[in-house]
Each structure stands twice: as structure tokens, then as C-alpha cells.
Design an enzyme around this catalytic site. Structure first.
Site, PDB file in Angstrom:
ATOM      1  N   ASP A  88      -8.848   1.612   7.361  1.00 34.38           N
ATOM      2  CA  ASP A  88      -8.970   3.069   7.270  1.00 34.38           C
ATOM      3  C   ASP A  88     -10.117   3.611   8.121  1.00 34.38           C
ATOM      4  O   ASP A  88      -9.996   4.664   8.756  1.00 34.38           O
ATOM      5  CB  ASP A  88      -9.189   3.483   5.816  1.00 34.38           C
ATOM      6  CG  ASP A  88      -7.886   3.573   5.033  1.00 34.38           C
ATOM      7  OD1 ASP A  88      -6.873   3.029   5.499  1.00 34.38           O
ATOM      8  OD2 ASP A  88      -7.892   4.180   3.949  1.00 34.38           O
TER       9      ASP A  88
ATOM     10  N   GLU B 226       1.822   6.954   6.289  1.00 32.86           N
ATOM     11  CA  GLU B 226       3.174   7.088   5.745  1.00 32.86           C
ATOM     12  C   GLU B 226       3.759   8.477   5.990  1.00 32.86           C
ATOM     13  O   GLU B 226       4.955   8.617   6.227  1.00 32.86           O
ATOM     14  CB  GLU B 226       3.185   6.753   4.255  1.00 32.86           C
ATOM     15  CG  GLU B 226       2.740   5.335   3.912  1.00 32.86           C
ATOM     16  CD  GLU B 226       3.557   4.259   4.607  1.00 32.86           C
ATOM     17  OE1 GLU B 226       4.662   4.553   5.108  1.00 32.86           O
ATOM     18  OE2 GLU B 226       3.084   3.113   4.652  1.00 32.86           O
TER      19      GLU B 226
ATOM     20  N   TRP C 101       3.543  -0.533  17.775  1.00 32.26           N
ATOM     21  CA  TRP C 101       4.121  -1.695  18.457  1.00 32.26           C
ATOM     22  C   TRP C 101       5.649  -1.681  18.418  1.00 32.26           C
ATOM     23  O   TRP C 101       6.290  -2.652  18.814  1.00 32.26           O
ATOM     24  CB  TRP C 101       3.573  -2.994  17.853  1.00 32.26           C
ATOM     25  CG  TRP C 101       3.955  -3.241  16.432  1.00 32.26           C
ATOM     26  CD1 TRP C 101       5.004  -3.981  15.980  1.00 32.26           C
ATOM     27  CD2 TRP C 101       3.313  -2.732  15.264  1.00 32.26           C
ATOM     28  NE1 TRP C 101       5.059  -3.962  14.603  1.00 32.26           N
ATOM     29  CE2 TRP C 101       4.013  -3.211  14.138  1.00 32.26           C
ATOM     30  CE3 TRP C 101       2.193  -1.917  15.048  1.00 32.26           C
ATOM     31  CZ2 TRP C 101       3.646  -2.892  12.831  1.00 32.26           C
ATOM     32  CZ3 TRP C 101       1.838  -1.611  13.751  1.00 32.26           C
ATOM     33  CH2 TRP C 101       2.551  -2.089  12.663  1.00 32.26           C
TER      34      TRP C 101
ATOM     35  N   THR D 107      -3.768   5.448   4.374  1.00 31.02           N
ATOM     36  CA  THR D 107      -2.419   4.972   4.034  1.00 31.02           C
ATOM     37  C   THR D 107      -1.459   6.157   3.948  1.00 31.02           C
ATOM     38  O   THR D 107      -0.338   6.115   4.461  1.00 31.02           O
ATOM     39  CB  THR D 107      -2.437   4.207   2.708  1.00 31.02           C
ATOM     40  OG1 THR D 107      -3.258   3.044   2.851  1.00 31.02           O
ATOM     41  CG2 THR D 107      -1.040   3.793   2.289  1.00 31.02           C
TER      42      THR D 107
ATOM     43  N   LEU E 255       0.808  -1.213   0.000  1.00 28.43           N
ATOM     44  CA  LEU E 255       0.000   0.000   0.000  1.00 28.43           C
ATOM     45  C   LEU E 255       0.844   1.268   0.000  1.00 28.43           C
ATOM     46  O   LEU E 255       0.425   2.292  -0.539  1.00 28.43           O
ATOM     47  CB  LEU E 255      -0.932   0.009   1.221  1.00 28.43           C
ATOM     48  CG  LEU E 255      -2.047  -1.041   1.223  1.00 28.43           C
ATOM     49  CD1 LEU E 255      -2.802  -0.994   2.545  1.00 28.43           C
ATOM     50  CD2 LEU E 255      -2.999  -0.819   0.060  1.00 28.43           C
ATOM     51  N   GLY E 256       2.013   1.237   0.620  1.00 25.98           N
ATOM     52  CA  GLY E 256       2.825   2.446   0.657  1.00 25.98           C
ATOM     53  C   GLY E 256       4.053   2.287   1.521  1.00 25.98           C
ATOM     54  O   GLY E 256       4.202   1.310   2.262  1.00 25.98           O
TER      55      GLY E 256
END
Length: 655
Positions: free
Chosen positions: A315, A256, A267, A252, A194-195
Site C-alpha cells: 500500500d 479493486e 502485467w 486494496t 484481500l479483495g
């Protein structure tokens, strides 16, 4: 080349996921790839203590002021990488998708009410960071902030693209200056990725400003930015088309850009023992997908923050940056070189016929008291040739004064201008602010430059351990300065290792192991040193660690001195060792990082000839493609020192 670049592992990681298994984020994998390509990059853990210290100071200021300061506006350029389709179809995504995505970024980063970016969590924060499509391109011409690249006419490979091809081919060919723009590439990525993003250059966190020698590395600059899958860019709620649920609301890109501003995954890219270095995000065990109702964290009775933009949730579940994440991102914007420069980028100002800016005041970090002629750099941001530019300046918020440049300056060109007779005879901390003052300039928001420096007679005694906790030190660490004459990334920087006392520590080093350009110098300058009233016997003492690559290694470490209040450098070094004489431990073909106390040795240099003067020293490496040279525990005194602890608060005993 002494290290093997294995891109097969990353390719296998992508392919193994399959086209139907979405890969939420490839930032950490991209980071590993870039570190293989450029081994001199500091590890993320290397700059965490420095970032933590800046965040702590920002947090203290926030608690006192109950505000997070002004709004930072970041100029954005979106590069659409397509296959020749008509605008609005396939990979040549609609303009509306781009507009919708910028709107989502602002809703999320500003925690806007009545939008998907709103939350009522008491830990939630408005970052006061906004994103705006650029209005001026790198040549000074008008732009929409959207650039479309037909890969067929560029001769690029057919998509889908892997990370390596994006970084090595597409980014360098299309990127706008990353010091002035946030570059976002929208493309057809491989394997359901996705990115991904590139973490910020953290050199400014040292307390050594990037424009004083710790500036961005050329290698890192050519890949800086964010890459997003074309079918995840935009928001279906706003009418964007061609998006795939559950990654269809623009999060996304929010995720980013969070990485691009220095945030880690919640995490910590590990388990319950790892941390994202934000105390208000609960510890959690690995990534979480989907949108669970009541997920457990690593702490009993504490719910995991799946709504955080830096998790892997769908999302529709995301809606929060916390206060500490906010402080972390703002510290990155204020200190990291390629992020800090965006705050004053001219890219958000539409081009005009008459527009000038003062873009640099290249002063040393500290000066002796006196009257100075100070160089500045002017740039014609307009289209008309300028023959006269008034420059206004003031010290520490005092009255404005004006001097005028005269000459012939074409549009887009720069010129030097000297501010004459600046009175700095009184010791203290100074802020010099200067700006162009054209009456016909339509927008002066980017025309001003401010620089901080200290006027003093020098320090004595001096000692430095290069640890975190700069505040309260006898010598402010931000008066040390790194000079990289070659601007090639391989220069002095901090690194973690085992120190001369056998404890984990931070020391300064140059990575000559990966530095193939032989003969190049890199310099680490001390603050001014006041020996005017020093005893007749004065010494420079420091610890050094160096392992040769093999018996042919002749890397050199020099110490050089400048007299006349640190302005006149002597041609001859006062200390020089190389090869076997410099070595403190056995040869190793691996990159040398000290792992034991006995790999360090002390060095002593007499400064007796300079008693009665104010001087400056610089530690200089001369590269012969051997191995890393490390220094630590620098002290200038008339008596030996024993360092009981190598820490920010130095415990010492003068014998």
C-alpha cells in the site's frame, strides 16, 4: 446443464495460499468463476477492441481540448458483514474506518496534493472521479450509505467466506440496485484474500446503448460490486483501527475499484507478451509484491511502474493512475450500462417532500422525418403525492418548451407521460433533453434525461461487418439495436471467431448452447433502409454459421420486416431456417465458435416486394437449447458483393 461448475479449483487456489500468505486480488479468479456460471458472458478479449476504439476517440478529444471533462460522482453503499459484535469491534468495523476509506479513494482517484494519492510522474492523472456515501436508499429514505448485516440473524454460514458463497448467498441478499449504487462488501474473506471485484458489463461499448436493448444481464447484476477483507478497509494513517500492514492504507479498495471500472492488472495477467491495453504503463512480467527500489520492466532500460494502483505492490508504494488508465475508466463510466447510470443516480440527493424526475426517453435510435408524440417516464422521488408535474424539453440546445402532466402520483411511483407534437421534420442528428420543472423541487441534479437519435430517410446500400472502427462507416454501427424481450442475458452480442474469409473477425451471435429457456426470441434490428429509389431487384445477403448440438436441435433463425418507415412489423418472416436446414457444419456438443471459413454459408433473401418503401429488418433467433447461431457481413444491395477483407474499413467490389 451442459457445463460443469467446478468450484473446487477456486477453493483449492484459496486454501493453498494459506492463512499467512496474502492474496492481493482475486478479481481474475472471480471473473473465471462467473464465466463458468454464465457462459454467455463475453470474454474480456471480446470487448477489448471496442473499448480500445472508445479510448482512442477519448484520447483524441483530450489532446484537442487539454481537459478530461467534468467530475463524475459515484454513490457508494458499504455493506459490513459481521458476527454480531458491537459496532467498532472485530468484523463490525468502526464507522471511521469507512469514512477514512472513502477519503483514500478520493485522494487516489483525484491525485490530491499533500496526500498519499499525489505523484509528480508526468504520466499521472487526476481521474476526476469521486466517491460519496449514498444519501438516499433504494426506497427513497435517508441513509448514511453504511449498512450493517449480522450474519447470525441472517442465517449465513460462519466466516471466513469464499468467493462463491459471497456471490451466491450474501451479495443477492444484501445488494442495493447496482444501477444506482457502487456496492462494497466488507467481510472476513477466506485464505488471506484481500479483495476482488466484478468487471463492468461492456455491452454499451458496441455503440448500441444499453437502454436500447443491450442493458445489464440479470445474472451479472446480482453480483456486481467490490468485496474487501475487513482488516484491509480504511487507512492507518487516518486513524483507522484493526488493519494489517503492509495492506493498511486503503489501497486494496483503490485497486479493486479500478477493476470495477475496467482496468486490468499492469502485467495483463500474463508475461511480457501480455498487455493491460494502456500504452503509458510499461510492459512487465507478472505481479510484483513488496516495494522494490528499481524494478525492471520488459523493456530494456525502462523502469517498472510499481507505484501503479493496478500492480500488487505494498500500500505504501502505490500512488498513480496514468492518463490512459484514466481515459479507460471514464469511457467505462460513459458507455457501460451499469456504470453509466451511476452518473445520474438520485442516490446522492437527500430525499425531500417534493421531488420529481424524468428518468427515461425510450426512443428508437433512428426515425424518419415527421412530427412525433414521444413517450417519457416520470418518477416521484419525494414523499408527497403529486398531481401536476411540468416537463420542460428542448432539441439540440434550442429554446425550452413546457408541457404538463396531470394525475395522481404517489411517492416512489412512476408514470408514463407523452410529449406531443415534437417537430422532427428536418433530417439530422438530434439531442432531446427533457426534465421536470417543479418550482418547489429542492435539487434538480438528477431530474434531467437526454437521448440521442438520428432522423433520416434510411440507408441504401447497407453493409455491416460488426468490426471495430465504427467511425467513418457508410452505416453507423450505433444505429443497429439489440432487443432482448426477456432481459435474461442470452441475446445478440459480438464475439471473436474465424470469419468466412478465413481470417479472425468479429461477428454477432446468440449463445443458444447455454440457453435452456426454449422458445424465446432475441432480436437484432438494422437501421432504417431506404428503398424508395432502389432498383427493382434488391437483395439481403448475409453469412451464417450454425452447428447443431445433435440431430434433435431445431434452433431457428428468422428475418422479419417492418414497413411504414420501420414502425409496422409483418407477422410472417421473409426468411426462416432451422435445424438441419440452417446448419452450416457438423454437429458438436461443445459451444460452437466458427474456426474455419468453410463453417460459414451465404444466405440471400429477396426484398423486391419492398422497393419504393422505407423499411427496417430484424434478425431473430428462436431458442431450442441447441447451439450458437452466428451472422456476419450483412449487406443490402441490388448487386452481389465480394468482401475482400472483413474489417472496420470495408474493402468491397460490386460485381
Amino acid at each position: 446443464m451442459r457445463y460443469l461448475l467446478s468450484l473446487l479449483g477456486l477453493g483449492a487456489w484459496l486454501i493453498a495460499q494459506g492463512q499467512t500468505s496474502w492474496i492481493r486480488c482475486g478479481t481474475m479468479e472471480n471473473d473465471s468463476l462467473m464465466r463458468a456460471l454464465y457462459p454467455d458472458w463475453p470474454r474480456l478479449d471480446d470487448y477489448e477492441p471496442l473499448l480500445k476504439e472508445k479510448v482512442r476517440a477519448a484520447k483524441d478529444a483530450y489532446e484537442r481540448a487539454r481537459t478530461i471533462g467534468g467530475v463524475y460522482r459515484i454513490p457508494v453503499v458499504v455493506h459490513v458483514i459481521h458476527n454480531g459484535e458491537a459496532v467498532g469491534t472485530g468484523t463490525n468495523i468502526p464507522t471511521q474506518n469507512i469514512i477514512d476509506q472513502i477519503a483514500v479513494l478520493n485522494e487516489d482517484f483525484r491525485r490530491m496534493a499533500s496526500t498519499n494519492g499525489w505523484n509528480n510522474d508526468p504520466r499521472g492523472a487526476d481521474t476526476r472521479i469521486e466517491f460519496v456515501l449514498a444519501k438516499r436508499d433504494p426506497s427513497g429514505n435517508p441513509t448514511t450509505g453504511i449498512v450493517r448485516w449480522n450474519r447470525n440473524t441472517q442465517g449465513w454460514n460462519a466466516p471466513p467466506y469464499d468467493v462463491n458463497y459471497m456471490n451466491s448467498t450474501i451479495k443477492p441478499a444484501t445488494q442495493w440496485d447496482p444501477n444506482r449504487y457502487l456496492n462494497i462488501w466488507v467481510a472476513n474473506l477466506q485464505g488471506g484474500l484481500l479483495g476482488y471485484a466484478q468487471f463492468p458489463d461492456a455491452s454499451g461499448l458496441l455503440g448500441m446503448p444499453g437502454d436500447a436493448g443491450m442493458g445489464p444481464c440479470n445474472q451479472a447484476a446480482s453480483t456486481d460490486g467490490v468485496v474487501i477483507l475487513y482488516s484491509a478497509f480504511g487507512s492507518a494513517l487516518k486513524g483507522s483501527t484493526g488493519l494489517n500492514a503492509p495492506y493498511h492504507l486503503g489501497r486494496t479498495t483503490t485497486h479493486e475499484v479500478g477493476h470495477w471500472l475496467g482496468l486490468r492488472h499492469t502485467w495483463g495477467d500474463g508475461g511480457c507478451s501480455e498487455d493491460d491495453f494502456c500504452d503509458d504503463t510499461p510492459l512487465c512480467n507478472g505481479a510484483l509484491y513488496g516495494c522494490q527500489a528499481n524494478p525492471a520492466s520488459c523493456i530494456a532500460g525502462v523502469r517498472r511502474m510499481i507505484e501503479n494502483y493496478m500492480d500488487y505492490s505494498d500500500d505504501g508504494c502505490m500512488n498513480i493512475f496514468t492518463l490512459e488508465q484514466t481515459l479507460r475508466m471514464r469511457v467505462v463510466l460513459e458507455y457501460c450500462p451499469r456504470r453509466r447510470s451511476l452518473i445520474t443516480s438520485p442516490a446522492l440527493v437527500p430525499p425531500a417532500a417534493t421531488d420529481a424526475a424524468l428518468i427515461d426517453l425510450p426512443l428508437p435510435l433512428d426515425l424518419c422525418p415527421g412530427t412525433y408524440n414521444i413517450a417519457s417516464l416520470l418518477r416521484n422521488n419525494g414523499t408527497n403525492t403529486l398531481t401536476s408535474i411540468p416537463v420542460a424539453y428542448r432539441l439540440n440546445g434550442g429554446p425550452w418548451q413546457t408541457q404538463t402532466w396531470s394525475g395522481n402520483l404517489a411517492g416512489g411511483a412512476t408514470t408514463n407521460f407523452v410529449l406531443n407534437g415534437i417537430d422532427l421534420t428536418t433530417p439530422g442528428e438530434y439531442w432531446l433533453t427533457a426534465c421536470t420543472n417543479l418550482a418547489s423541487d429542492p435539487d434538480r441534479t438528477e431530474d434531467t434525461t437526454t437521448t440521442r437519435f438520428v432522423v433520416h430517410n434510411g440507408f441504401y446500400p447497407l453493409y455491416e461487418t460488426f468490426e471495430e472502427g465504427w467511425e467513418g462507416r457508410p452505416v453507423p454501427a450505433n444505429l443497429w439495436r439489440v432487443v432482448d424481450p426477456n432481459n435474461d442475458c442470452f441475446t445478440w452480442r459480438p464475439g471473436h471467431c474465424v470469419g468466412s474469409n478465413g481470417q479472425r473477425t468479429t461477428a454477432m451471435f446468440v449463445n443458444l448452447w447455454a440457453y435452456s429457456q426454449t422458445g424465446r426470441r432475441d432480436e437484432l434490428h438494422t437501421p432504417l433502409i431506404d428503398l424508395t429509389n432502389a432498383p427493382s431487384t434488391v437483395q439481403l445477403q448475409f453469412d451464417v454459421a450454425y452447428a447443431r448440438y445433435d440431430n434433435s436441435s431445431t434452433d431457428e433463425l428468422r428475418v422479419e420486416v417492418a414497413t411504414a418507415c420501420g414502425t409496422t412489423w409483418a407477422a410472417a418472416a421473409i426468411f426462416s431456417q432451422s435445424g438441419g436446414t440452417l446448419a452450416t457444419t457438423g454437429n458438436t456438443a461443445a459451444r460452437f465458435v466458427p474456426t474455419a471459413a468453410n463453417q460459414w454459408q451465404p444466405r440471400t433473401v429477396s426484398l423486391n416486394s419492398y422497393v419504393g418503401q422505407v423499411i427496417r429488418l430484424r434478425f431473430v433467433t428462436v431458442n431450442q437449447y441447441g447451439n450458437c447461431i452466428w451472422i456476419d457481413n450483412v449487406r443490402i444491395t441490388h448487386q452481389p458483393m465480394v468482401f475482400w477483407a472483413d474489417s472496420g474499413q470495408v474493402a468491397r467490389e460490386e460485381l
